[in-house]
Scaffold this motif. Structure first.
Motif, PDB file in Angstrom:
ATOM      1  N   THR A 200      24.079  22.183  -2.446  1.00  0.00           N
ATOM      2  CA  THR A 200      23.678  21.810  -1.162  1.00  0.00           C
ATOM      3  C   THR A 200      24.742  22.508   0.008  1.00  0.00           C
ATOM      4  N   THR A 201      25.772  22.580  -0.514  1.00  0.00           N
ATOM      5  CA  THR A 201      26.968  22.977   0.672  1.00  0.00           C
ATOM      6  C   THR A 201      26.745  24.627   0.678  1.00  0.00           C
ATOM      7  N   ILE A 202      26.512  25.159  -0.404  1.00  0.00           N
ATOM      8  CA  ILE A 202      26.295  26.620  -0.424  1.00  0.00           C
ATOM      9  C   ILE A 202      24.864  26.998   0.402  1.00  0.00           C
ATOM     10  N   VAL A 203      23.906  26.124  -0.118  1.00  0.00           N
ATOM     11  CA  VAL A 203      22.435  26.411   0.527  1.00  0.00           C
ATOM     12  C   VAL A 203      22.667  26.107   2.231  1.00  0.00           C
ATOM     13  N   CYS A 204      23.291  25.317   2.505  1.00  0.00           N
ATOM     14  CA  CYS A 204      23.365  24.939   4.069  1.00  0.00           C
ATOM     15  C   CYS A 204      24.161  25.822   4.455  1.00  0.00           C
ATOM     16  N   ASP A 205      25.187  26.427   3.943  1.00  0.00           N
ATOM     17  CA  ASP A 205      26.103  27.414   4.595  1.00  0.00           C
ATOM     18  C   ASP A 205      25.125  28.554   5.070  1.00  0.00           C
ATOM     19  N   ILE A 206      24.353  29.160   4.071  1.00  0.00           N
ATOM     20  CA  ILE A 206      23.412  30.131   4.079  1.00  0.00           C
ATOM     21  C   ILE A 206      22.445  29.889   5.173  1.00  0.00           C
ATOM     22  N   VAL A 207      21.813  28.697   5.009  1.00  0.00           N
ATOM     23  CA  VAL A 207      20.848  28.229   6.261  1.00  0.00           C
ATOM     24  C   VAL A 207      21.256  28.134   7.712  1.00  0.00           C
ATOM     25  N   PHE A 208      22.345  27.257   7.576  1.00  0.00           N
ATOM     26  CA  PHE A 208      22.846  27.142   8.910  1.00  0.00           C
ATOM     27  C   PHE A 208      23.522  28.407   9.757  1.00  0.00           C
ATOM     28  N   GLY A 209      24.116  29.441   8.441  1.00  0.00           N
ATOM     29  CA  GLY A 209      24.624  30.543   9.050  1.00  0.00           C
ATOM     30  C   GLY A 209      23.457  31.363   9.644  1.00  0.00           C
ATOM     31  N   ILE A 210      22.388  31.470   9.122  1.00  0.00           N
ATOM     32  CA  ILE A 210      21.306  32.368   9.645  1.00  0.00           C
ATOM     33  C   ILE A 210      21.137  31.673  11.172  1.00  0.00           C
ATOM     34  N   LEU A 211      20.782  30.366  11.307  1.00  0.00           N
ATOM     35  CA  LEU A 211      20.626  29.853  12.421  1.00  0.00           C
ATOM     36  C   LEU A 211      21.562  30.092  13.506  1.00  0.00           C
ATOM     37  N   ALA A 212      22.869  30.098  13.197  1.00  0.00           N
ATOM     38  CA  ALA A 212      23.916  30.603  13.714  1.00  0.00           C
ATOM     39  C   ALA A 212      23.907  31.963  14.357  1.00  0.00           C
ATOM     40  N   SER A 213      23.614  32.940  13.491  1.00  0.00           N
ATOM     41  CA  SER A 213      23.384  34.137  13.930  1.00  0.00           C
ATOM     42  C   SER A 213      22.543  34.414  15.254  1.00  0.00           C
ATOM     43  N   ILE A 214      21.477  33.671  15.063  1.00  0.00           N
ATOM     44  CA  ILE A 214      20.480  33.647  16.202  1.00  0.00           C
ATOM     45  C   ILE A 214      21.379  33.315  17.550  1.00  0.00           C
ATOM     46  N   ILE A 215      22.335  32.438  17.545  1.00  0.00           N
ATOM     47  CA  ILE A 215      22.922  31.973  18.895  1.00  0.00           C
ATOM     48  C   ILE A 215      23.937  33.233  19.193  1.00  0.00           C
ATOM     49  N   VAL A 216      24.376  33.955  18.168  1.00  0.00           N
ATOM     50  CA  VAL A 216      25.293  34.933  18.513  1.00  0.00           C
ATOM     51  C   VAL A 216      24.634  36.130  18.826  1.00  0.00           C
ATOM     52  N   ALA A 217      23.474  36.469  18.358  1.00  0.00           N
ATOM     53  CA  ALA A 217      22.678  37.622  18.749  1.00  0.00           C
ATOM     54  C   ALA A 217      22.153  37.496  20.076  1.00  0.00           C
ATOM     55  N   TYR A 218      21.963  36.224  20.645  1.00  0.00           N
ATOM     56  CA  TYR A 218      21.654  35.987  21.968  1.00  0.00           C
ATOM     57  C   TYR A 218      22.672  36.398  22.939  1.00  0.00           C
ATOM     58  N   PHE A 219      23.866  35.743  22.603  1.00  0.00           N
ATOM     59  CA  PHE A 219      24.954  36.200  23.476  1.00  0.00           C
ATOM     60  C   PHE A 219      25.204  37.859  23.438  1.00  0.00           C
ATOM     61  N   SER A 220      25.153  38.307  22.613  1.00  0.00           N
ATOM     62  CA  SER A 220      25.045  39.864  22.113  1.00  0.00           C
ATOM     63  C   SER A 220      24.337  40.341  23.076  1.00  0.00           C
ATOM     64  N   ARG A 221      22.974  40.034  23.032  1.00  0.00           N
ATOM     65  CA  ARG A 221      22.032  40.914  24.306  1.00  0.00           C
ATOM     66  C   ARG A 221      22.322  40.637  25.690  1.00  0.00           C
ATOM     67  N   GLN A 222      23.101  39.337  25.780  1.00  0.00           N
ATOM     68  CA  GLN A 222      23.440  39.292  27.330  1.00  0.00           C
ATOM     69  C   GLN A 222      24.709  40.197  27.702  1.00  0.00           C
ATOM     70  N   ARG A 223      25.503  40.410  26.629  1.00  0.00           N
ATOM     71  CA  ARG A 223      26.588  41.145  27.060  1.00  0.00           C
ATOM     72  C   ARG A 223      26.062  42.751  27.372  1.00  0.00           C
ATOM     73  N   GLU A 224      25.035  42.981  26.765  1.00  0.00           N
ATOM     74  CA  GLU A 224      24.480  44.279  26.832  1.00  0.00           C
ATOM     75  C   GLU A 224      23.960  44.740  28.234  1.00  0.00           C
ATOM     76  N   PHE A 225      23.229  43.543  28.677  1.00  0.00           N
ATOM     77  CA  PHE A 225      22.925  43.559  30.184  1.00  0.00           C
ATOM     78  C   PHE A 225      24.180  43.762  31.106  1.00  0.00           C
ATOM     79  N   ARG A 226      25.135  42.914  30.832  1.00  0.00           N
ATOM     80  CA  ARG A 226      26.291  42.786  31.791  1.00  0.00           C
ATOM     81  C   ARG A 226      26.977  44.282  31.535  1.00  0.00           C
TER      82      ARG A 226
END
Length: 290
Positions: A200-226
């Motif tokens: 379960t920990t391995i599966v959750c690391d992957i699933v939560f990691g994918i969801l976390a990458s969405i957050i990081v990608a959002y901030f990455s897009r904002q830094r391009e505008f800046r």
């Protein structure tokens, strides 16, 4: 996905190594006979999350050079190299940052900036960019990269990644413990985590990691505008940056190596908009014009 920052890739690798090391050294003592010690688990998660992020940040510049084969211009030998160094130096002075290292690498039109601090950075451009853009457009691209340095974008992304890493590690192990406890209810003989916890920990690391990458990608897009806005300010006029973006939109651009593609000013299309590290060029142009 095409746009995965060098920082994100090395961050994941470092987190795995840190996790294995912690297990071998026995420092992950958040599982007790009475259940989870949430305080110890949070400390462990923060160590894994921020440790991976900051080690990745420290490695970002040498890894960028290695990944692209970028050649740092120590002693300019051509008129183009002289112009590049002088232009970056002028932009860095305007932005109030130390002179970055300037490099050229072979490839399709692109450019990137990286480095652990504002005063220890690298700005690199591809031969394709130099061959397909006017001097004003190349200068605008350089201003965009210097703006990234001046904005401290790598450190900002490191802190964001550290926070999301911490929550990924923490929540994965909480869910793993709950699932393992449910599967082993009534079992009084076994002790320690079971197979349910590990899987379960391995599966959750992957699933939560994918969801976390969405957050990081959002901030990455904002830094391009800046950075686009910062380039317009450094140039004293948004038009060169608009022209550079339009030219990029009409060129065959090739992403940087997959482990650092979102560091570049141009990259391949993401398979889903939520995971894109860069906004669409049309959106960037509209933002500059408004």
């Amino acid at each position: 996905m095409k746009r995965v920052l060098l920082f994100l890739a090395t961050n994941l690798a470092v987190m795995i190594v840190l996790g294995i090391t912690a297990s071998l050294l026995g420092v992950n003592k958040f599982l007790t006979a009475n259940g989870l010690n949430l305080g110890a688990l949070l400390a462990f998660a923060a160590l894994m999350g921020f440790g991976g992020a900051f080690i990745s940040l420290w490695m970002s510049k040498p890894m960028a050079k290695w990944s692209t084969g970028a050649r740092v211009i120590d002693s300019p030998s051509t008129s183009t190299e002289f112009w590049l160094v002088q232009t970056v130096e002028r932009l860095a002075q305007r932005a109030g940052v130390a002179m970055p290292e300037v490099a050229i690498y072979e490839g399709e039109p692109n450019a990137f900036a990286t480095g652990a601090t504002r005063n220890s950075s690298l700005v690199a451009v591809s031969t394709g960019l130099l061959q397909n853009m006017s001097r004003d457009e190349v200068e605008a691209v350089l201003a965009h990269e210097v703006a990234h340095v001046a904005n401290g974008d790598m450190v900002t992304l490191t802190l964001i990644q550290g926070v999301v890493n911490t929550f990924v590690v923490f929540l994965s192990r909480v869910v793993g413990y709950l699932v393992d406890s449910f599967l082993r209810r009534g079992d009084q003989e076994s002790s320690g985590p079971g197979i349910g916890y590990m899987v379960t920990t391995i599966v959750c690391d992957i699933v939560f990691g994918i969801l976390a990458s969405i957050i990081v990608a959002y901030f990455s897009r904002q830094r391009e505008f800046r950075a686009d806005r910062g380039a317009a300010q450094l140039m004293g006029n948004p038009q060169p940056m608009v022209s550079a973006l339009r030219r990029l939109g009409g060129l065959h651009t090739e992403p940087l190596p997959q482990n650092m593609a979102s560091s570049g000013i141009a990259g391949g299309p993401a398979w889903m908009a939520l995971f894109a590290s860069h906004p669409p060029i049309e959106s960037r142009i509209r933002a500059l014009q408004s």
